[in-house]
Design a protein around this motif. Structure first.
Motif, mmCIF file in Angstrom:
data_model
loop_
_atom_site.group_PDB
_atom_site.id
_atom_site.type_symbol
_atom_site.label_atom_id
_atom_site.label_comp_id
_atom_site.label_asym_id
_atom_site.label_seq_id
_atom_site.Cartn_x
_atom_site.Cartn_y
_atom_site.Cartn_z
ATOM 1 N N SER A 37 0.714 -12.547 11.157
ATOM 2 C CA SER A 37 1.779 -12.020 10.188
ATOM 3 C C SER A 37 1.816 -12.286 8.746
ATOM 4 N N SER A 38 0.477 -13.510 8.823
ATOM 5 C CA SER A 38 0.495 -14.024 7.433
ATOM 6 C C SER A 38 -0.989 -14.850 7.082
ATOM 7 N N PHE A 39 -1.461 -14.791 6.077
ATOM 8 C CA PHE A 39 -2.802 -15.390 5.747
ATOM 9 C C PHE A 39 -2.641 -16.343 4.387
ATOM 10 N N ASN A 40 -3.314 -17.408 4.378
ATOM 11 C CA ASN A 40 -3.122 -18.451 3.410
ATOM 12 C C ASN A 40 -1.463 -18.273 2.590
ATOM 13 N N ASP A 41 -0.526 -18.246 3.298
ATOM 14 C CA ASP A 41 0.733 -18.583 2.891
ATOM 15 C C ASP A 41 1.380 -17.229 2.378
ATOM 16 N N LYS A 42 0.665 -16.129 2.676
ATOM 17 C CA LYS A 42 1.251 -14.857 2.215
ATOM 18 C C LYS A 42 1.578 -13.902 3.417
ATOM 19 N N PRO A 43 2.596 -13.212 3.273
ATOM 20 C CA PRO A 43 3.006 -12.328 4.182
ATOM 21 C C PRO A 43 2.107 -11.159 4.458
ATOM 22 N N LEU A 44 1.788 -10.538 5.638
ATOM 23 C CA LEU A 44 0.804 -9.387 5.547
ATOM 24 C C LEU A 44 1.630 -8.135 5.707
ATOM 25 N N PHE A 45 2.949 -8.250 6.319
ATOM 26 C CA PHE A 45 3.564 -7.158 6.512
ATOM 27 C C PHE A 45 4.982 -7.230 5.874
ATOM 28 N N LYS A 46 5.431 -5.975 5.390
ATOM 29 C CA LYS A 46 6.819 -5.741 4.854
ATOM 30 C C LYS A 46 7.647 -5.630 5.848
ATOM 31 N N ASP A 47 7.303 -5.033 6.860
ATOM 32 C CA ASP A 47 8.268 -4.877 7.937
ATOM 33 C C ASP A 47 7.505 -4.649 9.390
ATOM 34 N N TYR A 48 8.135 -3.648 10.236
ATOM 35 C CA TYR A 48 7.594 -3.677 11.616
ATOM 36 C C TYR A 48 5.959 -3.249 11.541
ATOM 37 N N ILE A 49 5.847 -2.150 10.362
ATOM 38 C CA ILE A 49 4.257 -1.645 10.547
ATOM 39 C C ILE A 49 3.743 -1.406 9.204
ATOM 40 N N HIS A 50 4.481 -1.601 7.924
ATOM 41 C CA HIS A 50 4.028 -1.427 6.636
ATOM 42 C C HIS A 50 3.661 -2.709 6.239
ATOM 43 N N LEU A 51 2.380 -2.412 5.330
ATOM 44 C CA LEU A 51 1.446 -3.788 4.926
ATOM 45 C C LEU A 51 2.202 -4.161 3.387
ATOM 46 N N LYS B 163 -16.539 18.406 3.312
ATOM 47 C CA LYS B 163 -15.949 17.036 3.203
ATOM 48 C C LYS B 163 -15.926 16.239 4.419
ATOM 49 N N LYS B 164 -16.466 15.079 4.005
ATOM 50 C CA LYS B 164 -16.627 14.055 5.414
ATOM 51 C C LYS B 164 -15.381 13.460 5.374
ATOM 52 N N VAL B 165 -14.580 13.412 6.669
ATOM 53 C CA VAL B 165 -13.193 13.063 6.913
ATOM 54 C C VAL B 165 -13.237 11.622 7.748
ATOM 55 N N VAL B 166 -12.349 10.674 7.185
ATOM 56 C CA VAL B 166 -12.071 9.398 7.902
ATOM 57 C C VAL B 166 -10.856 9.216 8.318
ATOM 58 N N VAL B 167 -10.518 9.197 9.478
ATOM 59 C CA VAL B 167 -9.048 9.198 10.184
ATOM 60 C C VAL B 167 -8.811 7.482 10.388
ATOM 61 N N ILE B 168 -7.936 7.170 9.663
ATOM 62 C CA ILE B 168 -7.428 5.429 9.882
ATOM 63 C C ILE B 168 -5.994 5.569 10.550
ATOM 64 N N SER B 169 -6.195 4.714 11.707
ATOM 65 C CA SER B 169 -4.934 4.893 12.376
ATOM 66 C C SER B 169 -4.267 3.585 11.892
ATOM 67 N N PRO B 170 -3.053 3.333 12.358
ATOM 68 C CA PRO B 170 -2.116 2.519 11.965
ATOM 69 C C PRO B 170 -2.264 0.936 11.994
ATOM 70 N N PRO B 171 -1.773 -0.159 11.300
ATOM 71 C CA PRO B 171 -1.980 -1.389 11.660
ATOM 72 C C PRO B 171 -1.134 -1.593 13.251
ATOM 73 N N PRO B 172 -1.191 -2.898 13.643
ATOM 74 C CA PRO B 172 -0.212 -3.264 14.921
ATOM 75 C C PRO B 172 1.207 -2.973 14.653
ATOM 76 N N LEU B 173 1.844 -2.576 15.630
ATOM 77 C CA LEU B 173 3.257 -2.562 15.448
ATOM 78 C C LEU B 173 3.788 -3.719 16.206
ATOM 79 N N SER B 174 4.860 -4.432 15.617
ATOM 80 C CA SER B 174 5.624 -5.303 16.076
ATOM 81 C C SER B 174 6.828 -5.049 16.615
ATOM 82 N N SER B 175 7.380 -5.914 17.767
ATOM 83 C CA SER B 175 8.373 -5.541 18.462
ATOM 84 C C SER B 175 9.823 -5.936 17.462
ATOM 85 N N PHE B 176 9.366 -6.839 16.632
ATOM 86 C CA PHE B 176 10.286 -7.412 15.607
ATOM 87 C C PHE B 176 9.770 -7.122 14.126
#
Length: 644
Positions: free
Chosen positions: A603-617, A532-545
């Motif tokens: 944190s948003s694009f076209n009036d839509k939030p990209l993050f649910k919380d500190y790190i989750h999309l 199998k070919k493996v792809v490692v995906i690192s997390p989105p940016p982490l915010s302090s709030f």
């Protein structure tokens, strides 16, 4: 029992760490132990009241519960109603709906059951729950329902001379149950009466011990012992952390200290005089007001000021507000209702039932409006945004379960790709589905890293859960082995496992980067051995709030949502761990899609939030990766081995 000023002083020792802990003073990391101190004190005082009245032949259930109503309910209802008003003004529809649920449970003294089923005491979102602190009052009220009947039975039975022994046996059984539960069922053990009642029973034992024995007669020896106990208690308050299994064995030492203070302290001891000084006694007198008021102040101040890194002056400002409100509530709410000369028993019961049903009717009415006519309370824009920050679980809401519901968690009968990961893997699955070019199966389980023979233990996870996580990962690996059509494996995770204890080699261990790296590398190597070919995906940016929380608050208040853009916090351990992977292992760094540089992340694009919380999309965040970035082409290009 004659009034003991030192007990009010001890109450101040209980409430101050609770305040400092909840207002964010990290040095008081074990401040939550203050609740355990309250439990022991309550058990001591309630036993003294009941036993002395039983012995004098004047105990009455009606009189007993009248005192409970006078003591607790006027302020309880007041805080509930004021919190309701603020929640209606500040909360989003989902937040307000959850608040109403917790309020109804708290009205029936069952909020501990509600929070057990819905929120951990130490969860990141706990500072948004105005009634979270009522769980301890629910435990006490449940105890007050059972305990008088138990004592009446014991004193009227053949066991009347063995009450101490019976309570001691019950104490031991409850303590053992809490020790087992703290590791096997941590949330239930934290919130529920069967695993908390032993702390109140310990207070009862302190009363019976003091009733039968003189304790330490020599003042100097007693002071040396009690001061030693006091410093040990302070040590626990400063050293415990929220990750400790609790209550269980960790709760016994501080509660034993309180037992000794209650059982042994006397008016001629220097230690008694320390606790009985006017300042501590006054704080103890208003401690119930402080406890009831502080959590709503914490929560609603967070809704007004969304920063998670408040300066120290602001924290002290909030504490000052809490003390000011508590002074007023003690003087104008608590004290008047305790006065029998102002209100007799009949009036107290009438007011109680009238307030109870009025508040209940208000809560049910508002719940119906939120469920069926939310537009009467909220703007269409806020309702839309509120819906956009719901959990993003990938192909289906059924996919946060590892191996269950396989049909719902794959988009093709002949998948070429598999997404294996924790909650961040769910976001990647959503993006791949939105791209409509990937045939894949999703195997994800929250907080379970896609690493063989390795797991992470949050405060609410146990060795049993860790074994479940590792069994899930082994099952995923075995599934991959039996699916020759699978060509590509996507490993998506936080890849930061330093925030909690780890579990490997059959033991709970402290985090060790070399072990995490070795297990991750071995997992990738094992997959590559399968071709199998493996792809490692690192997390989105982490915010302090929390940018998701900030976005909803901004829409609700009409503020500019661009204030929710953030400077990325280096994910630290994730970056460090993945940087050590051999260069031939393929990686995609999600942060680069959201940040022009680490200092400028959207944190948003076209009036839509990209993050649910500190790190989750959010789902919008997953769609953004597909529609507005090179994520899909990068993922496809990795088939050819090009690093991104």
């Amino acid at each position: 029992m004659k009034y003991r000023a030192d007990i009010d002083g001890l109450r101040s020792i209980a409430i101050l760490p609770v305040l400092l802990f909840h207002f964010g003073f990290e040095v008081f990391s074990g401040g939550f132990v203050g609740v355990d101190i309250f439990f022991v004190i309550s058990g001591f005082l309630i036993s003294s009241i009941i036993v002395e009245e039983i012995r004098e032949g004047r105990f009455s259930y009606i009189s007993f519960y009248e005192r409970r109503i006078r003591r607790l309910m006027p302020l309880y209802f007041s805080v509930l109603v004021v919190s309701l008003i603020f929640a209606l003004l500040l909360f989003s529809p989902r937040e307000f709906s959850a608040f109403l649920d917790s309020a109804v449970y708290s009205l029936f003294f069952a909020s501990n059951i509600y929070f057990w089923n819905n929120f951990g005491y130490f969860d990141d979102g706990a500072d948004r729950l105005p009634l979270l602190h009522t769980w301890s009052l629910s435990v006490e009220e449940q105890f007050y329902i059972v305990f008088p009947f138990l004592l009446i039975y014991l004193f009227r039975s053949a066991l009347k001379n063995k009450v101490f022994l019976v309570l001691f046996v019950l104490f031991i059984l409850g303590y053992v149950l809490s020790c087992v539960g703290s590791y096997s069922k941590p949330l239930a053990s934290y919130y529920l009466l069967p695993t908390r009642g032993w702390e109140l029973l310990l207070g009862a034992l302190a009363y019976f011990y003091r009733d039968k024995f003189d304790g330490i007669r020599h003042p100097l020896k007693a002071d040396i012992f009690l001061f030693s106990m006091f410093f040990i208690l302070i040590y626990f308050i400063l050293s415990y952390e929220k990750g400790s299994p609790f209550p269980g064995p960790w709760a016994l030492p501080p509660t034993l200290v309180v037992f000794f203070i209650l059982a042994l302290n006397k008016a001629d001891f220097l230690f008694y005089k320390l606790l009985a000084n006017k300042a501590l006694v006054y704080i103890g007198l208003i401690s119930y007001s402080l406890y009831m008021v502080h959590q709503p102040v914490v929560v609603f101040s967070n809704f007004i000021n969304h920063s998670s890194t408040n300066p120290i002056w602001y924290k002290f400002f909030l504490i000052a507000i809490t003390f000011a409100i508590s002074y007023l509530t003690y003087r104008f709410i608590e004290s008047p209702f305790r006065s029998k000369s102002r209100m007799d028993r009949a009036m107290i019961y009438k007011l109680f039932f009238a307030a109870f049903f009025l508040v209940l009717l208000s809560l049910v009415t508002l719940k119906m409006l939120v469920l069926y006519k939310p537009a009467t309370l909220y703007s269409p824009q806020l309702m839309q945004v509120d819906a956009q920050v719901k959990p993003n679980l990938g192909l289906s809401d059924l996919c946060d379960n590892g191996q269950l519901n396989p049909d719902a968690c794959q988009n093709s009968a002949e998948p070429e790709w598999i997404v294996w990961g924790d909650s961040l893997g769910m976001h990647v699955a959503n993006s791949m589905q939105a791209a409509n070019t990937f045939k894949f199966v999703q195997k994800t389980l929250s907080a379970c890293p896609p690493v063989l023979d390795f797991s992470v233990l949050r405060y609410d996870h146990t060795g049993k859960w860790a074994n479940k996580c590792m069994a899930n990962n082994q099952a995923v690996f075995d599934f991959i082995k039996t699916q020759p059509e699978l060509k590509y494996v996507v490993l998506a995770s936080t890849f930061d496992y330093s925030y909690a204890k780890n579990y490997y080699d059959g033991q709970i261990q402290n985090y060790d980067r070399s072990i995490a790296l070795q297990r991750l590398t071995a997992t990738i190597a094992a997959l590559e051995e399968l071709g199998k070919k493996v792809v490692v995906i690192s997390p989105p940016p982490l915010s302090s709030f929390d940018p998701g929380f900030c976005y909803v608050r901004s829409v609700a208040s009409g503020a500019n949502t661009e204030q929710c853009n953030f400077n990325a916090v280096q994910t630290g351990e994730a970056t460090g761990l993945l940087s050590l992977l051999p260069p031939q292992y393929l990686q995609i760094n999600l942060s680069r899609y959201f940040c022009a540089d680490p200092g400028h992340c959207i944190s948003s694009f076209n009036d839509k939030p990209l993050f649910k919380d500190y790190i989750h999309l959010t789902k919008s965040g997953s769609a953004y990766l597909v529609n507005e970035t090179s994520f899909v082409s990068d993922l496809n290009s990795l088939k050819e081995g090009e690093q991104k």
